[in-house]
Design an enzyme around this catalytic site. Sequence first.
Site, PDB file in Angstrom:
ATOM      1  N   SER A 556      -7.782  -7.670  -7.508  1.00  0.00           N
ATOM      2  CA  SER A 556      -9.029  -6.942  -7.750  1.00  0.00           C
ATOM      3  C   SER A 556      -9.266  -6.031  -6.561  1.00  0.00           C
ATOM      4  CB  SER A 556     -10.168  -8.145  -7.940  1.00  0.00           C
ATOM      5  OG  SER A 556     -10.637  -8.214  -6.376  1.00  0.00           O
ATOM      6  N   LYS A 557     -10.252  -5.054  -6.851  1.00  0.00           N
ATOM      7  CA  LYS A 557     -10.514  -3.872  -5.825  1.00  0.00           C
ATOM      8  C   LYS A 557     -12.068  -3.366  -6.154  1.00  0.00           C
ATOM      9  CE  LYS A 557      -8.384  -2.344  -2.319  1.00  0.00           C
ATOM     10  NZ  LYS A 557      -7.678  -3.191  -1.360  1.00  0.00           N
TER      11      LYS A 557
END
Length: 1015
Positions: A556-557
């Site tokens: 994720s980011k």
Amino acid sequence: MTTVASNGRQGHSGYTENIFDGKQEQMLNVANHIAEKGFIPKELVQSEVQWFYTNLGIDDMYFMLESVETIANHIMALYGAKIFAFTKNENVLDINLERETEAGAVYIHTSRPGVSTTTGPQVERRIDNKYLDNSSTDKAYRLETYRSLGTVSSNLATQLRCYFVTQCQFAKPTPTAEEATDIRLVADKAFLEKATENTLDVYQNVMRQVLARTGPVIEMFEVEGSREKRLVIGYQQRSTRTFFSAMSDLYHYYDLYSTRKYVEQFSNGVTIMSLYLNPIPNSKAPPIEHSIYQVIKEASLIYCLPTTPLQSFFQTGKLSVQEAIYGYVGWIFSQHFLNRLGSEYATLTSLLDAKNSAHVEVLTKMKKRLRSDTFTREYILDIIKLYPDLVKSLYVNFAMTHYVGQQETQIRPSLSYQRIRTDHVLTDAQLADKIKKTVSNNHELMVFEAFLAFNQHVLKTNFYQPTKVALSFRLDPSFLPAIEYPLKPFGMFLVVGAEFRGFHVRFRDIARGGIRVIRSRNNEAYSINLRSLFDENYALANTQQRKNKDIPEGGSKGTILLDMNAQDKPRVAFEKYVDSILDLLITGQSPGIKETIVDRYGLPEILFFGPDEGTADFMDWASQHARKREASFWKAFTTGKSQSLGGIPHDLYGMTTRSVHQYVVGILAKLGIDESTITKMQTGGPDGDLGSNEIKISKDKTIGIVDGSGVLYDPVGIDRTELTRLATERKMIAHFDIKKLSPQGFRVLIDDTEVTLPDGTVVSNGLAFRNEFHLKGEYAGTLFVPCGGRPEAVDISNVHNLLNEDGSSRYKYIVEGANLFFTQEARLRLEKAGAIIFKDASANKGGVTSSSLEVLAALAFNDAEFDQHMCVKNGVVPEFYAKYIHEVHEIIERNAANEFECIWRESQASGASRAVVSDEVSFAIVKLNEELQHTSLWENLALRRLVLQAALPRLLQEKLGLDTLVARLPETYTRAIFGAYLASRFVYTYGTSPSQFAFFEYISPLFAKIAAQQQ
């Protein structure tokens, strides 16, 4: 918090009346001064002065603050304005008297009650911009403003509004933590003299609530013997912008006007605003007894987004505040997700060769051009402004899904709900048909179809939450076109605040990744960052997904793009981003504060945040804030926390560098090269995590470093002792002692101009030189290790700068520490030119492994055990913690070595590019992991136990025992550990194209071991 306090604490004026004892004497002096000037006929001087002092109803504070000369000038200006109005035969008089200084300001201007003006002096916006928005504990301004009771003259029905801004003199400018909650210590001295006991009591209560939570605190008081309502609003200084003037627009929308308003500042960082509101006589708007609740509700929305490009539609009554802010959010969504490529692009994609790097790069450039050139932000906004009625209809469509009646609906429906019910509610199909019939061309249709797509894919939002600091939307990512985003994310969030916009993308339910703050040096950089924001977020999360192959969490980011005028507010933006996302992760259970929202997703969600560019110092706050908001997952919510909170700081222990450098060591070992003999270029300086630890851990001859401050270069090798000093102190190369450079060495800082280098080259612009230095082949070394820099710093359009005239690569070895520094096409071109390159998704995974193991410990220990074994107190490191760090290092290095050997072996055997093999390895592991978690292998308890024994850290098992450890972890988490361990070990051993019997061969020894244990 939004509470309605009408429970007996009656608010009268709240302040003692301003009385100026020297008023009569001053009036005589003013009259004499005017008479001397001769501008007003002598026979009229007395009457004009008398009128100004007694009939206009100007508050005595004006006469206290102003000099005789200033008052005389104002009276003469007023007389001149009346003469001008008379000659024009006008019965309306516009007055605009003002005086601004650093210490404060006075404004007197004509004002129609209950009307927002979009032209003219815009006094309140100026007060916001110059004084209130910039107020802080160091320098703050308080405000008093009054509406005059009289008129300008006997034949002109014009009222005056007076504003008085004064610089605060706090009773205690720097209060201690204990003193910070005592209003008599943190208030302005003038306020303490004027405020009644009732006001002190009210403000004390509001202040304590502001200090205890995020977002505005709003209370309402009845004013005895009248219909007047007093709103008191408290919030943290500098947590919103233009809020004072935006509140005027809000209550004007409901045909309310203010008799007086106050804004007070406190040395503990709190701002409190008091508004005394009345209904305009003969208004057709809902009665104030109803509309005041709507003002309270929408004040929270205004706090989040005080001004938007649709503000004028709200000021003129064409859109409500909710409709205008919804339109603004829809505009932002359209900017990023309008499908602008069309069928021609899809056809071209099918015709070109996806394996040809030149073809792919051309398509990528074309995609960017199509997106930015066809639909600019301004063009989309112009289209939206043409159709406010469509915005209304789309808002109703949105509201019918997500609006939840608030507390007061138990008594009567809120105005929001009444508005929705009286508008004709259209189905999605009817709305789509209405859009087609209303707009005049295909571009307009596409913009409003994007709004409809937004409505259809919002799963939950805090838009209607009573208190919030920014707007957040959990989106179903299925609207993303596969042609642009081939790998579908699992979930995504859009966050919109007054200082920023941001995204969060994850590729698996349980996923981890950093939160990045993106700054822009100028407007051009901001436009570029804006256009690429979601694509960058998507690419970073996708890279993280491949990088996380060894751990249970997917990739994720999060990204936070600071607005151009908020470049100095990264922490404010980060805190709002986190708090608004928590609104969607935690079920609201506090009426009037955090209530239950409509949840179309229907399943619990947990996000894990980590440090990234610009957020490393904020992880402690996020963890503690999640704890304060009673999130069950608070210990594991953030990684990279302080050691005192059980964090494992990546920079302190060089976690990311452990993995990156393992690839450097691996290349040199394969080729039999001594590290101390090679020259190295590095982007990302000694001030950063990766850059500083690369300097500390390496033994090469570093010849060039590029960081945020500029360029440092020395062909004989930069002094290692001085570099290590900077790395230890985490300082940029601007602090390098240039006396330690050789005669051929140089340093060029970004603000330098016209610098002559040792070889005679003149650098005209230091910033441009810094930005392009990594592409200047004449300064290349043997090894290139990017440890920082913007994504796609090297792409197919500039990669030729890294090639020699014969087509060979200037760098022999490249290990990509910084995420996405090279495009895939650039990597392939460099490999074709002979470079040995290992990409980010393989090399830069030490940090995520460390973060995963940090979270594992947080989930495994209960609160008391976590405090005992993982929290460093007063510099004393627990024995378990020290040993755990060592085991984390071992795991990172082992994983890096395993993947390096696999990529090297596969590339040698097949002749395929290492960049391609790296992706194949990642995809193979991720795919097999998902499959293994849902096979019968998981149901085999003996196998499960054996795999978890091998996969879970030895120290945790020794401390807790395997059974306790597994019992405390969520089953989804242990499934992911099981799948990740088996999948990664299998692929590292057998490669990406194993025989059909390979997995049987791999798993057989495990079953044999189980059989032996059972005998």
